[in-house]
Design an enzyme around this catalytic site. Structure first.
Site, PDB file in Angstrom:
ATOM      1  N   ASP A  82      47.869  33.350  78.479  1.00 52.06           N
ATOM      2  CA  ASP A  82      47.845  32.061  78.931  1.00 52.06           C
ATOM      3  C   ASP A  82      48.781  31.150  77.904  1.00 52.06           C
ATOM      4  OD1 ASP A  82      47.048  29.119  79.685  1.00 52.06           O
ATOM      5  OD2 ASP A  82      45.229  30.137  80.645  1.00 52.06           O
ATOM      6  N   HIS A 156      51.155  28.711  82.694  1.00 53.10           N
ATOM      7  CA  HIS A 156      50.364  29.292  81.795  1.00 53.10           C
ATOM      8  C   HIS A 156      50.839  30.326  80.976  1.00 53.10           C
ATOM      9  CE1 HIS A 156      46.654  26.768  82.813  1.00 53.10           C
ATOM     10  NE2 HIS A 156      46.833  26.698  83.914  1.00 53.10           N
ATOM     11  N   GLU A 224      47.647  26.275  88.759  1.00 52.29           N
ATOM     12  CA  GLU A 224      48.121  24.959  88.128  1.00 52.29           C
ATOM     13  C   GLU A 224      49.559  25.017  87.550  1.00 52.29           C
ATOM     14  OE1 GLU A 224      44.239  23.391  86.116  1.00 52.29           O
ATOM     15  OE2 GLU A 224      44.902  25.000  84.944  1.00 52.29           O
TER      16      GLU A 224
HETATM   17  C1  ACM Z   1      41.551  27.609  86.598  1.00 50.21           C
HETATM   18  O1  ACM Z   1      40.493  27.132  86.312  1.00 50.21           O
HETATM   19  N1  ACM Z   1      42.746  26.923  86.268  1.00 50.21           N
HETATM   20  C2  ACM Z   1      41.654  28.584  87.096  1.00 50.21           C
END
Ligand code: ACM
Ligand code: ZN
Length: 652
Positions: A82, A156, A224
């Protein structure tokens, strides 16, 4: 696996403190005489651990695997990558762990942490060597648990981009570091989709991942992904043209499919978050539904894709597991033990066919607010036991009180392993609401087998204090204390409710926001804006009217507001007060303006806003307030919209 699970059942029936080393200990062992025929409801019974936000030590992973095995869970999904850290040694790219596994130290809560500056020491973090990961995989395998690696992309990914910034879009000019918090604008820096060397990098990384993990699955993330830089990047735009893609969303579809094709060519199956349904799904991909109660994954089911449900609303273990006043800080929202236990993944409204594609369920632990192994274990237990029952038992077999008595025995095993499980299930939820000019206090505990006892004179409650059975009515100042008891044994924390009456207390408040009734409940909130005592407005000005019932003399009005820098919660830019006798024609009686500097302070504090009123009478009090506007440039949420929260309207 079946034989192994049978042994786990036997193990659960035995006392926790069996000792292998002394025969004499076997004297006290007793097993009930039972015959059990058993089988799991779902083939996928999972837990996700985010080892990026907090690097979970290997010993804690092994202990978690032990407990998963005892609960017959069989998939451990490791979120290895991440913005906040790259956690797996990749031999071909040593900087991934030399640089990407380490971040600057910041002592604030995660959302309030500022981005690193170039040259700052990066002292926090860690990673698993491939040898260590192999030991973890083998340990899990011998306990019937498959470890599924997640290598996130294209977003991420600030940890790998800090190590290899040439993998970002060339339009990105800012310094890229491993992010200690949410990252603000930096979280929008993602892999360039127009640069072929990004794909070579990913393929080389995945080669080592696929060689290391025996799982047939590789999770590619995909959630995201902000398209900010892709929109301006000549390479990304060129790719959109040459591949005939409609937009940046389709460019992500191209990205995921290109990497997926590589994974498939190696005989493995791709997994991804439900954002993959935003564009063309990679062939054969297994989708994890997390948004909208997990329903976002149904778009994948509609196309025949297998899916797993891990809805944020119920199965994200980062959320509060009990009354927030007693819990360690997190973002927002509650997922109690009971919420997890009562979760039913298969919905009546589903089309036939969806449930055949549902592989199972997963609890997902994001670790933004963890900084020790104890923090991690507190969030996992005892909710993992509830998750395991939902994953294992047939629909319709639910029995909450039966579960609690089984859980009490299971928790002895946890204690014996030295695990400090959350005792949130013993705490009291409260609701204090205006009702006909008085306050009604409702208390509840998710455990029906406990008694709630309370006092109103400030004394600590004990096993002989008044027994709570129905809501209490309060007509004046009162310091209510309550706790749960089993006989004379106190089980939870003491809930203290200091109720203070003022002219507005228990009076009705009207406005477009349903929670305005909390503004006159005589009770202040904590510094948690989601504790159930706060009324919030996002990105807009607001107003409400309190009906004081009759003309009252007013000299001062106070509004309790909140500043929480990390969450973008700030006091209002202005407050204006108006009075009326008939609720129709109002005249202004006070106003206050606050500066940008006053409003965007760092940290988390209650901010009481006082307005002196030239003494006068009125029945209806109207409050208008201004949203503080977007967060300024030096804010962790620069340019993002803000919240205003009030907990109380105090009229004197
Ligand atoms: C997530 O909670 N962005 C998978
Ligand atoms: Zn690009």
């Amino acid at each position: 696996a079946g034989f192994y699970y049978a042994l786990q059942t036997v193990r659960q029936l035995l006392p926790p403190d069996l000792r292998k080393d002394t025969n004499s200990q076997t004297q006290g062992w007793e097993l009930p005489c039972v015959e059990i025929t058993d089988h799991p409801r779902f083939g996928y019974r999972g837990l996700m651990l985010d080892v990026s936000r907090y690097f979970i030590p290997k010993a804690t992973l092994l202990r978690t695997i032990d407990c998963m095995a005892l609960l017959k869970l069989n998939k451990l999904h490791l979120h290895l990558v991440d913005d906040n850290g790259w956690r797996l040694e990749i031999k071909r790219y040593p900087r991934l762990t030399q640089v990407g596994a380490w971040r600057v130290k910041r002592d604030e809560p995660f959302p309030a942490r500022k981005n690193p500056l170039p040259g700052e020491q990066t002292t926090e973090g860690g990673f698993y060597t491939q040898q260590e990961m192999k030991e973890i995989i083998d340990y899990a395998e011998s306990r019937q648990i498959e470890i599924i690696p997640e290598i996130e992309m294209p977003a991420h990914t600030n940890s790998s981009l800090a190590a290899y910034p040439e993998l970002a879009c060339p339009v990105v000019k800012s310094f890229i570091g491993v992010i200690p918090g949410l990252g603000g604008k930096n979280a929008e820096i993602i892999y360039c989709a127009g640069n072929d060397s990004v794909f070579s990098f990913i393929e080389n990384v995945l080669d080592e991942v696929m060689a290391l993990f025996p799982s047939r699955y590789v999770h590619l993330g995909g959630d995201e992904a902000a398209k900010t830089h892709w929109k301006n990047c000549p390479l990304c735009q060129h790719r959109i043209q040459t591949e005939n893609l409609a937009n940046e969303e389709e460019l992500q579809g191209y990205f995921m499919e290109r990497v997926s094709r590589y994974v498939r060519s190696k005989g493995k199956t791709v997994m991804g978050w439900d954002e993959l349904t935003n564009s063309k799904l990679p062939e054969g991909a297994v989708i994890y539904g997390w948004r909208g109660d997990g329903e976002a994954a149904l778009k994948a089911a509609e196309l025949g894709h297998p899916f797993i449900l891990t809805p944020a609303r119920t199965l994200y273990l980062i959320r509060y597991q009990g009354p927030q006043w007693f819990e360690p800080l997190t973002y927002f929202g509650n997922n109690t033990l009971k919420d997890v236990y009562q979760y039913e993944p298969v919905k009546d409204k589903w089309k036939p066919g969806y449930s055949q594609l549902l592989q199972g369920i997963q609890g997902s632990l994001w670790t933004e607010f963890c900084s020790t192994p104890q923090d991690v274990e507190y969030l996992i237990y005892p909710r993992l036991a509830a998750l395991a029952e939902v994953a294992w038992s047939e629909k319709g077999k639910k029995d909450w009180t039966g579960f609690l008595s089984r859980l009490d025995r299971f928790n002895l095993h946890l204690s014996h392993k030295g695990i400090d499980y959350a005792r949130s299930m013993y705490n009291i939820d409260h609701k204090v609401l205006p009702r006909n000019g008085e306050l009604e206090v409702s208390l509840s505990c998710i455990r029906p087998d406990l008694e709630i006892r309370y006092t109103t004179n400030g004394d600590a409650p004990d096993g002989r204090s008044a027994l709570y059975s129905t809501p209490l009515t309060i007509a004046g100042n009162c310091n209510l204390k309550a706790a749960t008891f089993n006989g004379s044994e106190q089980k939870g924390e003491v809930l203290t409710l200091p109720v203070h009456f003022n002219i507005a207390t228990a009076k009705p408040v009207t406005g477009e926001n349903i929670n305005t009734r909390l503004l006159t409940n005589g009770l202040r909130g904590s510094d948690r804006h989601t504790d159930g005592e706060w009324c919030g407005w996002y990105a807009q000005d607001g107003s409400f009217v309190a009906d004081l019932g009759e003309r009252q003399k007013i000299t001062r009005v106070s509004l309790g507001s909140l500043n929480n820098f990390g969450m973008g919660v700030h006091p209002p830019r202005y407050v204006k007060l108006y009075l009326s006798d008939n609720g129709q024609s109002y005249h202004q009686v006070a106003t206050i303006q606050r500066t940008q500097a006053q409003n965007f302070a760092e940290g988390t504090q209650a901010v009481d806003i006082h307005l002196d009123v030239h003494p006068q009478k009125g029945r209806f009090l109207k409050v208008e307030f201004g949203n503080p506007g977007k967060c300024p440039a030096n804010h962790v949420r620069a340019q993002q919209d803000t919240w205003v929260y009030f907990d109380e309207l105090i009229v004197e």
